[in-house]
Write a protein that holds these residues in place. Structure first.
Motif, PDB file in Angstrom:
ATOM      1  N   ASP A   1       0.858  -1.175   0.000  1.00 25.10           N
ATOM      2  CA  ASP A   1       0.000   0.000   0.000  1.00 25.10           C
ATOM      3  C   ASP A   1       0.904   1.237   0.000  1.00 25.10           C
ATOM      4  OD1 ASP A   1      -1.732   2.071   0.399  1.00 25.10           O
ATOM      5  OD2 ASP A   1      -2.833   1.122   2.035  1.00 25.10           O
ATOM      6  N   PRO A   2       0.984   1.971  -1.121  1.00 24.10           N
ATOM      7  CA  PRO A   2       1.846   3.152  -1.178  1.00 24.10           C
ATOM      8  C   PRO A   2       1.543   4.177  -0.087  1.00 24.10           C
ATOM      9  CG  PRO A   2       1.065   2.566  -3.374  1.00 24.10           C
ATOM     10  CD  PRO A   2       0.300   1.716  -2.403  1.00 24.10           C
ATOM     11  N   ALA A   3       0.316   4.207   0.405  1.00 24.28           N
ATOM     12  CA  ALA A   3      -0.044   5.164   1.453  1.00 24.28           C
ATOM     13  C   ALA A   3       0.654   4.860   2.770  1.00 24.28           C
ATOM     14  CB  ALA A   3      -1.558   5.171   1.657  1.00 24.28           C
ATOM     15  N   LEU A   4       1.152   3.623   2.913  1.00 24.79           N
ATOM     16  CA  LEU A   4       1.834   3.217   4.143  1.00 24.79           C
ATOM     17  C   LEU A   4       3.353   3.275   4.012  1.00 24.79           C
ATOM     18  CD1 LEU A   4      -0.291   0.139   5.295  1.00 24.79           C
ATOM     19  CD2 LEU A   4      -0.460   2.526   6.031  1.00 24.79           C
ATOM     20  N   MET A   5       3.859   3.886   2.941  1.00 20.64           N
ATOM     21  CA  MET A   5       5.300   3.927   2.696  1.00 20.64           C
ATOM     22  C   MET A   5       5.733   5.364   2.439  1.00 20.64           C
ATOM     23  SD  MET A   5       5.134   0.709   0.077  1.00 20.64           S
ATOM     24  CE  MET A   5       6.798   0.898  -0.542  1.00 20.64           C
ATOM     25  N   GLY A   6       6.835   5.763   3.058  1.00 17.90           N
ATOM     26  CA  GLY A   6       7.362   7.099   2.847  1.00 17.90           C
ATOM     27  C   GLY A   6       8.841   7.143   3.154  1.00 17.90           C
ATOM     28  N   SER A   7       9.502   8.223   2.747  1.00 14.97           N
ATOM     29  CA  SER A   7      10.943   8.342   2.947  1.00 14.97           C
ATOM     30  C   SER A   7      11.306   9.763   3.334  1.00 14.97           C
ATOM     31  CB  SER A   7      11.699   7.938   1.671  1.00 14.97           C
ATOM     32  OG  SER A   7      11.337   8.804   0.600  1.00 14.97           O
ATOM     33  N   GLY A   8      12.481   9.924   3.877  1.00 16.52           N
ATOM     34  CA  GLY A   8      12.997  11.227   4.288  1.00 16.52           C
ATOM     35  C   GLY A   8      14.417  11.072   4.776  1.00 16.52           C
TER      36      GLY A   8
END
Length: 351
Positions: A227-234
């Motif tokens: 689920d792309p909504a549950l993945m992020g980066s920084g």
């Protein structure tokens, strides 16, 4: 002779040990042994190398490196303002002390925290001219120009957790980041979680990408759609964890667990969770990555993937000195094993 003219021609780039080795038809390690009068080389080979040195006008930048005592390793960090850097530096100092070598450190954040400056080819030449036995770069990005500058200066280079992909000229080391990502995510899956978020590091960072791939592999192997909504980066910073968790917890179907790609990111995850009124681990399970002091002193203590950070530093020190002595590494990239450390920040999801 034309070769003599090369020695005094300022327009011609200084000959490198790699060029000497190629002219003599030997490996760079063998050429280094001859230059440093090390044993184990046939007399005819020595003659070929000496002739190549004379023909090319090769002049060592820092002198013989086969004796570690009295020499130094120069270590460059992208930043030293985190526990990861402290652990790695402790390992480098320990390893260098065993070898009788001094350690000189610097940071790319000369403009202050959050304002890194490039290492640069000129700085690399300065480090070589100062007599460093080798250069260790920790989590900083290296350009092709900078890698070439190390090669031209015959300055051995080892990179810990490279911030960008490197070519085969560079020896690098890190942890088994992909396996660690799998370990963290499988732990949450085994507890019964199915909505598992990922708070990642910089998209260009090799370790961060490997941890993401481990997360994806574990979910896909369990038959769970990404689920792309549950993945992020920084960045590998607390603020990244807080921002990404705020976004995930505002979803109609929020995660019941989050895998943070570093302990510092996990601090932000916990902060966001508390701001949303969630209890850890009853309402949200959290797993980090590194196992620094931060993990042990969080409330609750953090379940995390342990990187052998001190050992990585020790291996880097030994490897760069081996390269300076003309030894050929068994592998251009070495990975040390990760282990999952289970503490109190993870539990089965609420029914």
């Amino acid at each position: 002779m034309d070769e003599v003219h090369h020695m005094s021609d300022p327009a011609r780039p200084r000959a490198t040990l790699s060029e000497v080795a190629a002219r003599a038809g030997v490996s760079k390690a063998t050429a280094s042994k001859v230059l440093n009068a090390r044993p184990g080389v046939a007399e005819e080979t020595r003659r070929l190398v000496r002739e190549a040195i004379a023909e090319l006008g090769y002049v060592p930048t820092t002198g013989p490196r086969e004796t570690p005592g009295g020499q130094s390793i120069h270590v460059v960090f992208d930043t030293i303002l985190n526990m990861y850097a402290v652990y790695v530096l402790d390992g480098i100092i320990s390893g260098a002390r065993d070898l009788g070598v001094e350690v000189v450190t610097s940071s790319l954040e000369e403009g202050g925290p959050g304002h890194p400056v490039p290492l640069g080819a000129d700085r690399i030449k300065e480090i070589a001219a100062q007599g460093a036995a080798g250069l260790v770069v920790v989590t900083a990005e290296l350009t092709a120009e900078e890698m070439t500058a190390c090669e031209q200066a015959d300055l051995p280079l080892v990179v810990i957790d490279p911030a960008n992909p490197l070519d085969e000229r560079v020896t690098s080391l890190g942890a088994t980041n992909w396996a660690g990502g799998v370990q963290a995510t499988r732990h949450l899956l085994d507890l019964g979680h199915r909505r598992i978020g990922f708070a990642g590091g910089p998209v260009q960072s090799v370790p961060a990408r490997e941890r993401l791939h481990g997360y994806r592999e574990a979910l896909e192997s369990a038959g769970i759609d990404l689920d792309p909504a549950l993945m992020g980066s920084g960045k590998f910073e607390e603020s990244t964890g807080a921002v990404l968790t705020d976004r995930m917890l505002d979803l109609d179907n929020p995660p019941t667990a989050i895998f943070a790609a570093s302990d510092s990111i996990a601090v932000g995850v916990l902060r966001s969770a508390r701001r949303h009124g969630l209890a850890i681990p009853d309402d949200l399970s959290v797993v980090g990555f590194d196992d620094t002091y931060n993990a042990m002193w969080m409330e609750p203590p953090l379940t995390t993937v342990k990187q052998p950070l001190r050992q990585m530093g020790r291996v880097a020190a030994r490897t760069v000195i081996d390269l300076a002595a003309g030894k050929v590494p068994d592998s251009h990239h070495v990975q040390l094993a990760t282990t999952l450390v289970v503490r109190d920040s993870t539990a089965p999801p609420r029914p």
